[in-house]
Design an enzyme around this catalytic site. Structure first.
Site, mmCIF file in Angstrom:
data_model
loop_
_atom_site.group_PDB
_atom_site.id
_atom_site.type_symbol
_atom_site.label_atom_id
_atom_site.label_comp_id
_atom_site.label_asym_id
_atom_site.label_seq_id
_atom_site.Cartn_x
_atom_site.Cartn_y
_atom_site.Cartn_z
ATOM 1 N N LEU A 1 0.832 -1.199 0.000
ATOM 2 C CA LEU A 1 0.000 0.000 0.000
ATOM 3 C C LEU A 1 0.869 1.253 0.000
ATOM 4 O O LEU A 1 1.642 1.478 0.935
ATOM 5 C CB LEU A 1 -0.903 0.017 1.240
ATOM 6 N N ASP A 2 0.769 2.045 -1.053
ATOM 7 C CA ASP A 2 1.427 3.344 -1.036
ATOM 8 C C ASP A 2 0.751 4.192 0.036
ATOM 9 O O ASP A 2 -0.478 4.173 0.168
ATOM 10 C CB ASP A 2 1.271 4.008 -2.411
#
Length: 806
Positions: free
Chosen positions: A316-317
């Site tokens: 997850l950025d």
């Protein structure tokens, strides 16, 4: 002397004089002759792309193990005079090629959008004159000017001036970066405040932005769908070839003609090759894609739907995915007898929306949300932020009096204030330290009293940060329940990363990529399994992390929103771009969320696992059918010295089994609570048990037709074709359920298609359409016998599925 290339990071380490010397440039800019030479050396400031011939791409669809087998069967059909069967095979082959071709043409969209992003104009000093040129014509050594609102056209080093630059789309840093002389600014970032003269240091693929484009071009996940298809074809081909050889040897022994042996070979090939598998995969995935589209999830690469079922790690950025990518006031902290509302009010009066300053915008929005109203206060003078003084100031008129408000960095504002007691000062310092440890940027505010603009009174602090999305924590918890580990990836510093990770339930074990560099792959994976995420990483690092996980056998999901996420999004089995993502990120991703928030990510994983179950049913059904048909044809030939199924009968059976069961695309299924993985070997072994029992059924059917009904060869072939068709309809009803078949109801489309198929073939049998006519009794015996025997097989099916982990 020929110019060499330095990386942008290298230019950060050298002085301006060294930069000018290395680039053989001066502050007077370049002339046209030098620019022409440098374009030959460095190329144009754009992303180059190798064009592919679409005709050759389409033709390649007819090359490979599965097309070869179908083409051989087609050639033999035409050679033997079975033109209708040959045309049917050609149509199937062409349909598969068209479907595959149409869904592969979008793979270069990301590079095209990157090229468009660079298609801007810039103010450049050429031939001692300032001129506007296309950014593609900029070369290293050019002198440029950038100002408020400009997209920076190339990596550059600031000669003079001050800027506030938004690099969030490139680096993942949510806060604007203040840049002064000697600092490096990146291509693709946006100037939010200020103006500066700069020297261009890198262009095109050599820029920070361009390296991302190069990674996007080479990034490509391994095709698990292709692996599965080839494995299935391989196993079925082995079985078909083995049976063909056995039958051919026996046929030669009993003096069967060569043409008849070739007909046998075509029948075996059609029975063994999963003709419709590529089309069925696409249709099942497309049906899921349409369902996801209704829920706000746009699928741009269909095979990612199936791959998502096996995802066990979700990267997850942080900025823009876990968080909102929107600078916001976290809280208001008051001092010196002021209220929280006073702090917000003073900060708001020291702000102005017209300048597009991110901090001003955040404060104005926060004041509006909490209902701060100072319409009776008039801003009569305003001094915007200046990096030299690091604050904004405004003169306010209220009720006939004037006072001054200021806001800025705490280390600037606090010393300007009068009469702060030591205990208050200590409390302010400790508060700022605590906020800093959380990664917050703290703004201090003050106002003048007694009509003396120099008599500033400290009012309070406003911590700023990029807050998590409201649904991020819930999404991560739901992913964990589905057996998917979430890992945060961010370019932000470790303090911010830890704070955000804790807020969304990921924990606080954040490391840098360099912490695992040099370790063995096993040690790296062990650490990755224990951490919450990586901080202070670059775009190529996100790409490296995804590749590392894939190299160890993990299927990886990746979410992101910026240019910096594009390579990793393209490389992941399922790249997910959020709704506010850049066009480049959306084009690189295989899934795009169209609604705000990230809760649909979990829904996409669930839907993909449902797709896996539907495809698993189709594959089990097909493999079982191949084992049944090939086994029965082989045993039948030894029993009768004849083929118990005609070539036309096989064509009708292929249609009934492979294409009618496309209705599995909407069948009722349940997703599993753990990631799914294809195990073709186990599928084959489980199917072998069912197929072997169905071969026994077929032998009994031959005996019924030959001994009880006294049928001739053509009638027996028709009887066997009907038995196999009816069996295929009942077989799919038992293999679709991993438990006993009555545990769930089939989908309406599957029930309807099976019912229609049975009715159609009853009529074909009774009225002798395409095949010799049979009596009503013979047709009904075939139907009832097929149904009874197949449904009884459901019991050993259940235990074989359990034994082989299906």
């Amino acid at each position: 002397m020929e110019l060499k290339i330095k990386t942008t990071a290298d230019y950060k380490k050298i002085s301006l004089d060294e930069t000018f010397k290395f680039l053989e440039a001066t502050e007077s800019g370049l002339n046209d002759a030098v620019v022409k030479d440098r374009l030959k050396i460095f190329g144009h400031n754009k992303i180059e792309e190798k064009k592919k011939n679409p005709i050759l791409e389409f033709v390649r669809r007819f090359w490979g193990p599965m097309p070869w087998l179908l083409e051989l069967a087609m050639a033999l059909s035409f050679f033997l005079g079975h033109d209708i069967e040959g045309i049917i095979i050609f149509v199937l082959l062409t349909v598969n090629a068209i479907i595959g071709f149409m869904h592969s043409r979008g793979s270069q969209k990301a590079v095209e959008l990157l090229k468009q992003r660079l298609a801007i104009r810039a103010k450049v000093l050429r031939n001692n004159d300032w001129t506007m040129v296309e950014s593609s014509e900029i070369v290293p050594g050019d002198i440029i000017v950038v100002k408020l609102g400009d997209i920076i056209p190339a990596d550059a080093k600031i000669i003079s001036g001050d800027l506030s630059v938004d690099e969030s789309a490139l680096t993942g840093e949510s806060l604007p970066v203040d840049s002064q002389a000697l600092d490096v600014i990146y291509s693709g970032s946006v100037v939010r405040r200020g103006e500066a003269r700069c020297i261009v240091i890198n262009t095109g693929a050599n820029t920070y932005f361009g390296r991302t484009a190069e990674l996007v071009k080479i990034a490509k996940p391994k095709s698990h769908q292709e692996e599965i298809m080839l494995a299935i074809v391989k196993y079925m081909m082995y079985l078909g070839i083995a049976a063909s050889i056995i039958v051919a040897v026996y046929a030669v022994f009993i003096h069967v003609s060569v043409l008849l042996i070739m007909t046998f070979a075509v029948i075996f090939l059609m029975g063994a090759v999963p003709v419709a598998l590529p089309a069925v995969l696409t249709i099942v995935q497309a049906a899921t894609g349409m369902k996801l589209a209704e829920e706000g999830v746009l699928v741009t690469r269909l095979d990612s739907i199936e791959d998502a079922a096996s995802i066990s790690i979700l990267c997850l950025d942080k900025t823009g995915t876990i968080t909102q990518n929107k600078l916001s006031v976290i809280e208001s902290i008051s001092f010196s007898g002021f209220t929280k509302e006073d702090v917000v009010s003073v900060a708001n009066l020291a702000s102005r929306s017209e300048g597009m300053d991110l901090i001003d915008t955040a404060i104005i929005e926060y004041a509006k949300n909490i209902g701060v109203n100072h319409s009776s206060h008039k801003q009569i003078d305003y001094t915007p932020f200046n990096p030299a003084i690091r604050r904004t100031e405004a003169v306010i008129e209220y009720d006939g009096t004037k006072y001054k408000v200021v806001k800025g960095a705490a280390q600037v504002i606090v010393p300007m204030c009068k009469g702060i007691e030591k205990n208050v000062l200590d409390l302010v310092d400790s508060t700022i330290d605590k906020l800093s440890q959380k990664g917050y940027r703290t703004i201090a505010v003050a106002k003048s009293e007694d009509g003396n603009f120099d008599n500033l009174k400290f009012v309070g602090l406003l911590p700023l940060a990029d807050p998590p999305r409201p649904d991020s924590k819930t999404m991560i918890e739901e992913a964990k329940k589905l057996g998917v580990k979430a890992i945060m990836l961010t370019g932000d510093n470790i303090s911010i990363a830890k704070e955000v990770a804790q807020q969304v339930g990921l924990g606080d074990k954040i490391i840098k990529l360099k912490d695992i560099e040099g370790l063995s792959a096993d040690e790296q994976i062990k650490i990755v399994n224990e951490i919450s995420g990586f901080a202070e990483i670059y775009p190529e690092d996100k790409y490296k992390i995804v590749k590392l996980l894939q190299s160890e056998g993990f299927l990886v999901g990746m979410t992101g929103d910026g240019v910096n996420d594009a390579p990793a999004l393209k490389q992941a089995e399922m790249g997910i771009a959020v709704s506010n993502a850049t066009d480049v990120a959306k084009a690189s991703a295989s899934v795009v969320l169209t609604n705000s928030g990230v809760s649909e990510i979990v829904e996409a994983i669930k839907r993909s696992r449902e797709t896996y179950q539907r495809m698993l049913t189709w594959v089990i059904n097909k493999v079982t059918k191949v084992i049944q048909v090939v086994g029965l044809l082989t045993v039948g030939f030894f029993m009768m010295d004849k083929m118990v199924l005609s070539l036309l009968g096989m064509s009708l059976l292929v249609f009934a089994n492979d294409f009618v069961t496309m209705s599995l695309a909407t069948d009722n299924v349940k997703h599993t609570d753990d990631p799914n993985k294809w195990n073709v070997k186990n599928i084959t072994f489980a199917s072998l048990i069912i197929g072997a029992l169905l071969v026994v059924q077929g032998i009994l059917a031959i005996l019924i037709g030959k001994n009880y009904f006294q049928m001739d060869l053509k009638e027996l072939q028709a009887f066997m074709m009907l038995t196999l068709v009816f069996t295929s309809q009942f077989r799919v009803l038992i293999v679709r359920e991993r438990n006993f078949f009555w545990y769930s109801l089939p989908g309406k489309a599957l029930m309807t298609s099976s019912f229609v198929s049975v009715i159609v073939f009853i009529f074909l049998g009774i009225y002798g359409i395409f095949i010799p006519a049979l009596t009503l009794t013979q047709v009904m015996v075939s139907l009832i016998f097929s149904a009874a025997f197949t449904l009884v097989i459901d019991i050993p099916k259940y235990y074989s599925f359990k034994l082989f982990g299906l």
